[in-house]
Design a protein around this motif. Structure first.
Motif, PDB file in Angstrom:
ATOM      1  N   LYS A   1       1.056  -0.930   0.113  1.00  0.00           N
ATOM      2  CA  LYS A   1      -0.051  -0.223   0.260  1.00  0.00           C
ATOM      3  C   LYS A   1       0.207   1.353   0.130  1.00  0.00           C
ATOM      4  O   LYS A   1       0.619   2.959  -0.196  1.00  0.00           O
ATOM      5  CB  LYS A   1      -1.082  -0.198   1.453  1.00  0.00           C
ATOM      6  N   GLY A   2       1.776   1.231  -0.491  1.00  0.00           N
ATOM      7  CA  GLY A   2       2.899   2.385   0.264  1.00  0.00           C
ATOM      8  C   GLY A   2       2.581   3.626   2.053  1.00  0.00           C
ATOM      9  O   GLY A   2       3.132   3.863   1.198  1.00  0.00           O
ATOM     10  N   ILE A   3       2.687   2.662   2.534  1.00  0.00           N
ATOM     11  CA  ILE A   3       2.942   3.598   3.543  1.00  0.00           C
ATOM     12  C   ILE A   3       3.616   3.820   3.736  1.00  0.00           C
ATOM     13  O   ILE A   3       5.224   3.452   4.012  1.00  0.00           O
ATOM     14  CB  ILE A   3       2.083   2.232   4.623  1.00  0.00           C
ATOM     15  N   LYS A   4       4.450   5.212   4.778  1.00  0.00           N
ATOM     16  CA  LYS A   4       5.638   5.283   4.930  1.00  0.00           C
ATOM     17  C   LYS A   4       5.952   4.732   6.070  1.00  0.00           C
ATOM     18  O   LYS A   4       5.567   4.690   7.401  1.00  0.00           O
ATOM     19  CB  LYS A   4       5.553   7.303   5.278  1.00  0.00           C
ATOM     20  N   PRO A   5       6.940   4.343   6.208  1.00  0.00           N
ATOM     21  CA  PRO A   5       7.989   4.213   7.161  1.00  0.00           C
ATOM     22  C   PRO A   5       8.063   4.736   8.503  1.00  0.00           C
ATOM     23  O   PRO A   5       7.713   3.715   9.700  1.00  0.00           O
ATOM     24  CB  PRO A   5       9.362   3.989   6.405  1.00  0.00           C
ATOM     25  N   TRP A   6       7.684   5.801   8.998  1.00  0.00           N
ATOM     26  CA  TRP A   6       7.980   6.643   9.782  1.00  0.00           C
ATOM     27  C   TRP A   6       6.121   6.113   9.918  1.00  0.00           C
ATOM     28  O   TRP A   6       5.605   6.486  11.693  1.00  0.00           O
ATOM     29  CB  TRP A   6       7.933   8.002   9.634  1.00  0.00           C
ATOM     30  N   ARG A   7       4.788   6.525   9.008  1.00  0.00           N
ATOM     31  CA  ARG A   7       3.977   5.846   9.716  1.00  0.00           C
ATOM     32  C   ARG A   7       3.063   4.066  10.066  1.00  0.00           C
ATOM     33  O   ARG A   7       2.153   4.022  10.419  1.00  0.00           O
ATOM     34  CB  ARG A   7       2.540   6.621   9.046  1.00  0.00           C
ATOM     35  N   MET A   8       4.076   3.499   9.728  1.00  0.00           N
ATOM     36  CA  MET A   8       3.932   1.896  10.153  1.00  0.00           C
ATOM     37  C   MET A   8       3.581   1.960  11.808  1.00  0.00           C
ATOM     38  O   MET A   8       3.170   0.578  11.949  1.00  0.00           O
ATOM     39  CB  MET A   8       5.092   0.955   9.349  1.00  0.00           C
ATOM     40  N   ARG A   9       4.145   2.486  12.626  1.00  0.00           N
ATOM     41  CA  ARG A   9       3.532   1.675  13.818  1.00  0.00           C
ATOM     42  C   ARG A   9       2.228   2.003  14.246  1.00  0.00           C
ATOM     43  O   ARG A   9       1.543   0.930  15.064  1.00  0.00           O
ATOM     44  CB  ARG A   9       4.499   2.705  14.944  1.00  0.00           C
ATOM     45  N   ASN A  10       1.370   2.955  13.837  1.00  0.00           N
ATOM     46  CA  ASN A  10       0.559   2.930  14.708  1.00  0.00           C
ATOM     47  C   ASN A  10      -0.481   3.245  13.457  1.00  0.00           C
ATOM     48  O   ASN A  10      -2.091   3.030  13.128  1.00  0.00           O
ATOM     49  CB  ASN A  10       0.103   5.030  14.398  1.00  0.00           C
ATOM     50  N   TYR A  11      -0.034   2.080  12.171  1.00  0.00           N
ATOM     51  CA  TYR A  11      -0.597   1.683  11.165  1.00  0.00           C
ATOM     52  C   TYR A  11      -2.219   0.524  11.077  1.00  0.00           C
ATOM     53  O   TYR A  11      -1.259  -0.141  11.574  1.00  0.00           O
ATOM     54  CB  TYR A  11      -0.387   2.079   9.498  1.00  0.00           C
ATOM     55  N   VAL A  12      -2.667   0.744  11.505  1.00  0.00           N
ATOM     56  CA  VAL A  12      -4.108  -0.141  11.315  1.00  0.00           C
ATOM     57  C   VAL A  12      -4.104  -1.259   9.396  1.00  0.00           C
ATOM     58  O   VAL A  12      -5.325  -0.732   9.239  1.00  0.00           O
ATOM     59  CB  VAL A  12      -5.405  -0.100  12.252  1.00  0.00           C
ATOM     60  N   THR A  13      -4.026  -2.072  10.049  1.00  0.00           N
ATOM     61  CA  THR A  13      -3.519  -3.141   8.713  1.00  0.00           C
ATOM     62  C   THR A  13      -5.765  -3.549   8.510  1.00  0.00           C
ATOM     63  O   THR A  13      -6.508  -3.933   9.394  1.00  0.00           O
ATOM     64  CB  THR A  13      -2.849  -4.106   8.929  1.00  0.00           C
ATOM     65  N   ASP A  14      -5.808  -3.768   7.412  1.00  0.00           N
ATOM     66  CA  ASP A  14      -6.947  -4.954   7.337  1.00  0.00           C
ATOM     67  C   ASP A  14      -6.523  -6.089   7.704  1.00  0.00           C
ATOM     68  O   ASP A  14      -7.638  -6.995   7.723  1.00  0.00           O
ATOM     69  CB  ASP A  14      -6.929  -5.329   5.344  1.00  0.00           C
TER      70      ASP A  14
END
Length: 548
Positions: free
Chosen positions: A520-533
């Motif tokens: 999905k191209g999530i930025k590395p610095w945003r991965m910690r709080n990203y809620v995945t499918d």
């Protein structure tokens, strides 16, 4: 069967709220419900898997011992007399080409172990790969035990490098495939704890031999390596193969059996369901590999699999796998660790072995702290902070080399080296962690080897050049050994900036979640709080509600 499921349910393309409940129940499960356990609950339930991971990590003590023995023994007068050559003054001394060759061939051997032997790991399994690397270390120590000149030592270092490189590429993969997600970071960092334990023992044993048997004693420290090797073999014989390897090879009965052997008695653990999570994740990735022609077991397919590590979003994962180890190398590892005794000796210290031992003691303490906190606080930000600390200390060391020397400046140098050691140990620990975690399952061994190998290339460069920089009082650097710090400061700063933009947060994420975020191209610095499918599907399946 897996193909039909993939055609019916397209992973990562729809949100849970848009999917019917019956579709959720029929979709492949990619995340275990036990991933939601707290870290302490995970430790209590999965204690056997944790013991298995630590048993293998003990082998890293041999890794650390051999590398640091090589870096410290070259300051031993007895060793110098044994393998040195006459210089222009007619005295026996180590030549720069000998010391440079030792560092170069060991790093070259590590590259061979990481890059050329990882396909063997995928073919014969993680367990049998341990026997291969043990044989390499056996041959290396055998040659070291009977070394008569610098060329014999070079041959031993080549074999040692191959064995260590194989260990460094295989161990993170093995631990990642056995460790529960909630404590995976701590398990991978236990590798560094044992590695630095071995590294601490090398200068310590040399120091003890110097005090009790004389400063020319070097043979006994070499022979002590047999003790590590003797302990490693029964551990390797006991360790089970990983269920992920069996799933990748289609040996599902064996995969379920080995999972039952290790986790079968855990309360609330359904062996078949947990194995299905592993199998589903791997089968989805295998379908992608098949579409690219990477599923054949021949050398052409192996070569294509390495190319695949740099295609699409995989190149970001390969670079990310290399960043932690590269940061450690480029912030002065060879300078203030690998050749620490040589640096302090050339800088005018008479107690170089004692200082080196203190630095390693600090490293062991800090890596234990990191091991118990990483899965709570994550890895990305800690790595960036630690790299900044190392760079700041390199600046301090470089400046101290250009002020009048006194007892005060020497104490400041030791303090700076201590702070640097605390930062460097974290970079090394997290570096190997990233190497084993960031890659997709079907390319994990490849990306682990490539990422670690990229870091080793820097090690090869500086293990060759740092002895040349330090010998003869830094004659080649303006007659000042401290100027070496500025070289590492420049290169380290560049990689640190790259890490800010490319280093992901992998704590408590399983392979399917990482696959989704990279696709999905999530930025590395945003991965910690990203809620995945994948998380949303699990919450829908278990009736949980999303918490912000």
């Amino acid at each position: 069967m897996a193909t039909n499921l993939t055609q019916e349910i397209k992973p990562y393309e729809s949100h849970v709220e848009d999917v019917k409940s019956e579709d959720i129940l029929n979709a492949p499960v990619l995340k275990s419900e036990l991933d939601n356990l707290t870290r302490w609950e995970t430790v209590k339930r999965f204690w056997k898997a944790i013991v298995i991971c630590n048993m293998l990590c003990f082998a890293a003590a041999c890794d650390g011992y051999q590398i640091n023995l090589n870096g410290n023994i070259i300051a031993n007068p007895g060793f110098v007399t044994r393998v040195g050559e006459k210089n222009a003054a007619g005295k026996i001394a180590l030549t720069t080409h000998a010391t440079a060759t030792w560092g170069a061939v060991q790093s070259l051997g590590q590259l061979v172990g990481m890059w050329l032997l990882t396909p063997i790991s995928d073919k014969i399994g993680r367990k049998y790969m341990l026997y291969v690397l043990w044989s390499m270390l056996f041959a290396s120590i055998m040659i070291e035990s009977f070394t008569k000149n610098w060329s014999h030592w070079s041959a031993a270092k080549l074999l040692s490098g191959i064995g260590i490189g194989s260990l460094q590429a295989t161990l993170p993969v093995y631990v990642s495939e056995w460790s529960p997600n909630a404590v995976r970071g701590g398990m991978l960092l236990s590798y560094s704890a044992w590695n630095h334990t071995g590294g601490f023992m090398a200068p310590l044993i040399l120091f003890i031999c110097k005090k009790t048997l004389g400063e020319r004693e070097y043979k006994i420290p070499i022979l002590t390596q047999w003790a590590f090797l003797g302990i490693m073999l029964p551990i390797f014989l006991y360790l089970p193969e990983t269920p992920a390897y069996f799933a990748a090879r289609g040996l599902h009965d064996q995969g379920i059996a080995v999972l039952r052997r290790v986790n079968g008695g855990i309360k609330g653990y359904n062996v078949e369901e947990e194995y299905a999570v592993i199998r589903n994740t791997i089968e989805e990735e295998q379908e992608r590999s098949a579409a690219l022609g990477l599923d054949d077991n021949n050398w052409r397919a192996i070569l294509r699999s390495y190319v695949e590590c740099f295609r699409g979003t995989n190149w970001k994962r390969t670079i990310a796998a290399s960043l932690g180890g590269s940061l450690q190398q480029l912030t002065g590892l060879a300078f203030l660790s690998g050749y620490a005794s040589l640096f302090f000796k050339e800088a005018g210290f008479t107690n170089a072995f004692e200082i080196t031992s203190i630095l390693f003691g600090i490293k062991i303490a800090f890596v234990l702290i990191f091991a118990v906190t990483t899965d709570r606080f994550g890895r990305r930000n800690i790595v960036l902070y630690l790299a900044a600390l190392c760079l700041a200390m390199l600046l301090v060391v470089g400046i101290l080399g250009h002020v009048p020397h006194s007892e005060k400046t020497k104490n400041l140098l030791i303090a700076a080296a201590c702070f640097w050691s605390a930062g460097s140990v974290g970079l090394g620990a997290f570096g190997w962690s990233f190497a084993g975690e960031v890659g997709p399952s079907h390319l994990r061994a490849r990306i682990s080897g490539l990422g670690s190998g990229i870091a080793v290339i820097f090690g090869l460069t500086f293990n060759t050049s740092v002895p040349i920089m330090l010998l003869d009082g830094g004659k080649r650097l303006g007659n000042n050994t401290y100027n070496t710090a500025f070289i590492f400061l420049g290169f380290g700063s560049l990689v640190w900036i790259l890490s800010i933009f490319m280093l992901p947060e992998v704590a408590s994420r399983n392979p399917a979640e990482l696959d989704e975020m990279y696709e999905k191209g999530i930025k590395p610095w945003r991965m910690r709080n990203y809620v995945t499918d994948v998380q949303k599907a699990q919450m829908a399946r278990t009736g949980q509600t999303q918490q912000n």
